[in-house]
Design an enzyme around this catalytic site. Structure first.
Site, PDB file in Angstrom:
ATOM      1  N   ARG A 126      11.827 -68.571  58.039  1.00 25.07           N
ATOM      2  CA  ARG A 126      12.696 -68.484  59.211  1.00 25.07           C
ATOM      3  C   ARG A 126      12.408 -67.222  60.002  1.00 25.07           C
ATOM      4  NH1 ARG A 126      19.319 -68.003  59.588  1.00 25.07           N
ATOM      5  NH2 ARG A 126      19.642 -69.564  61.215  1.00 25.07           N
ATOM      6  N   ARG A 132      21.925 -59.865  67.841  1.00 24.66           N
ATOM      7  CA  ARG A 132      23.140 -59.348  67.220  1.00 24.66           C
ATOM      8  C   ARG A 132      23.121 -59.502  65.697  1.00 24.66           C
ATOM      9  NH1 ARG A 132      25.789 -64.172  66.479  1.00 24.66           N
ATOM     10  NH2 ARG A 132      25.078 -65.805  67.887  1.00 24.66           N
ATOM     11  N   HIS A 183      20.109 -75.213  65.635  1.00 26.02           N
ATOM     12  CA  HIS A 183      21.322 -75.334  66.447  1.00 26.02           C
ATOM     13  C   HIS A 183      21.047 -75.609  67.930  1.00 26.02           C
ATOM     14  CE1 HIS A 183      22.361 -73.637  62.678  1.00 26.02           C
ATOM     15  NE2 HIS A 183      22.429 -72.377  63.027  1.00 26.02           N
ATOM     16  N   ASP A 259      25.908 -76.053  57.815  1.00 24.38           N
ATOM     17  CA  ASP A 259      25.911 -74.602  58.017  1.00 24.38           C
ATOM     18  C   ASP A 259      26.883 -73.901  57.082  1.00 24.38           C
ATOM     19  OD1 ASP A 259      24.892 -72.234  59.229  1.00 24.38           O
ATOM     20  OD2 ASP A 259      26.679 -72.088  60.477  1.00 24.38           O
TER      21      ASP A 259
END
Length: 306
Positions: A126, A132, A183, A259
């Protein structure tokens, strides 16, 4: 074993009593995006992390899988564990072959380390571009990682926000292994699902036949809801047209996941049973649901399984 002494203030724990879904999942359904956190006293969180979650163990993940009627899981390495994949690998090894993994790697990873992860069930790496959550990595470092994993048939999972796609597009299209976008690229669902921003995202998927998309996390994307709580039968209505566009145009390249345990949420914590019941809203036919939940994740993650 849920709370953690240093948990980031205001972030919610996972739902303690999720409902049983009314939607009957097809046999072999896969949760293609979930996590394990700690437990922190066994698998410490990374010193460089930008948040501390509540603990969410492999046993609790597998208990939720069984309650929801799922068969398999894809455990994605969480940023709070950095590049220490121990908790994720521990879950894979305990799963009896019913879980695969997506790791986080550093550019100095060795072939021996990749081989060990592959043997444990890891099938992807990933790259997180959400500022953030992580500090950005130079693209040259990411390319080194891709060179390491390519011989093993792995793919790259990418997490970014819609506003950053323009600056990432050339790099993403240059990656010489399959891509999986988390997502839906985090679209702004207050905009038109047929507007230019989301069309630009769909153009990314159209650019290569090996770019996949997770139609996940409506609870993160929704602006107007309503939330998946209290038995709500039509939650996150503003997300539905975006997800349906992806599912209907790319039926053989979409994935779905819970998730769980839903890190970083502060507004509400969804009922995971109602998230399963959300699936027929975005995949309206039995054939689309079978591709989304069974055929696609099995082909991507268990292609080499006996």
């Amino acid at each position: 074993m849920r709370a953690h002494s240093g948990k980031t203030p205001g972030w919610l724990d996972w739902h303690p009593r999720p409902s049983r879904p009314r939607f009957r999942l097809p046999e072999g359904a896969v949760d293609a995006h979930c996590h394990v956190f700690g437990p922190g006293e066994v698998f410490p969180y990374a010193p460089e992390r930008k948040y501390t979650p509540c603990d969410a163990s492999k046993d609790q993940l597998f208990a939720l899988r069984d309650r929801l009627g799922l068969t398999r899981s894809v455990v994605v390495q969480a940023t709070c564990h950095g590049a220490d994949n121990s908790a994720m690998v521990d879950a894979l090894r305990a799963s009896g072959g019913t879980a695969r993994g997506v790791a986080t790697l550093r550019p100095d990873v060795t072939d021996a380390q990749v081989r060990e992860l592959h043997a444990a069930g890891v099938r992807g790496v990933r790259f997180n571009f959400v500022k953030r959550l992580v500090d950005g990595a130079p693209q040259d470092d990411l390319r080194k990682i891709v060179e390491r994993i390519a011989p093993y048939g792995w793919h790259v999972v990418v997490y970014f926000e819609a506003a950053d796609l323009a600056g990432l597009r050339d790099f993403l299209l240059s990656v010489p292994v399959p891509l999986v976008v988390d997502h839906m690229g985090r679209p702004d669902v207050a905009q038109n699902p047929f507007g230019p921003e989301f069309e630009s995202f769909l153009d990314l998927l159209r650019a290569r036949p090996d770019i996949w998309c997770k139609v996940t996390c409506p609870e993160r994307l929704s602006v107007s809801g309503p939330p998946a709580l209290g038995g709500e039968r039509e939650p996150y209505r503003d997300v539905v047209p975006f997800a349906r566009r992806v599912v209907e145009e790319f039926p053989d390249r979409v994935l779905w996941g819970t998730d769980w345990p839903h890190p970083n949420l502060v507004g509400h914590m969804p009922d995971d049973g109602l998230l399963v019941d959300f699936v027929p809203h975005i995949a309206p036919t039995a054939h689309l649901r079978h591709q989304l939940l069974v055929a696609n994740p099995t082909r991507l993650y268990w292609a080499d399984a006996p």
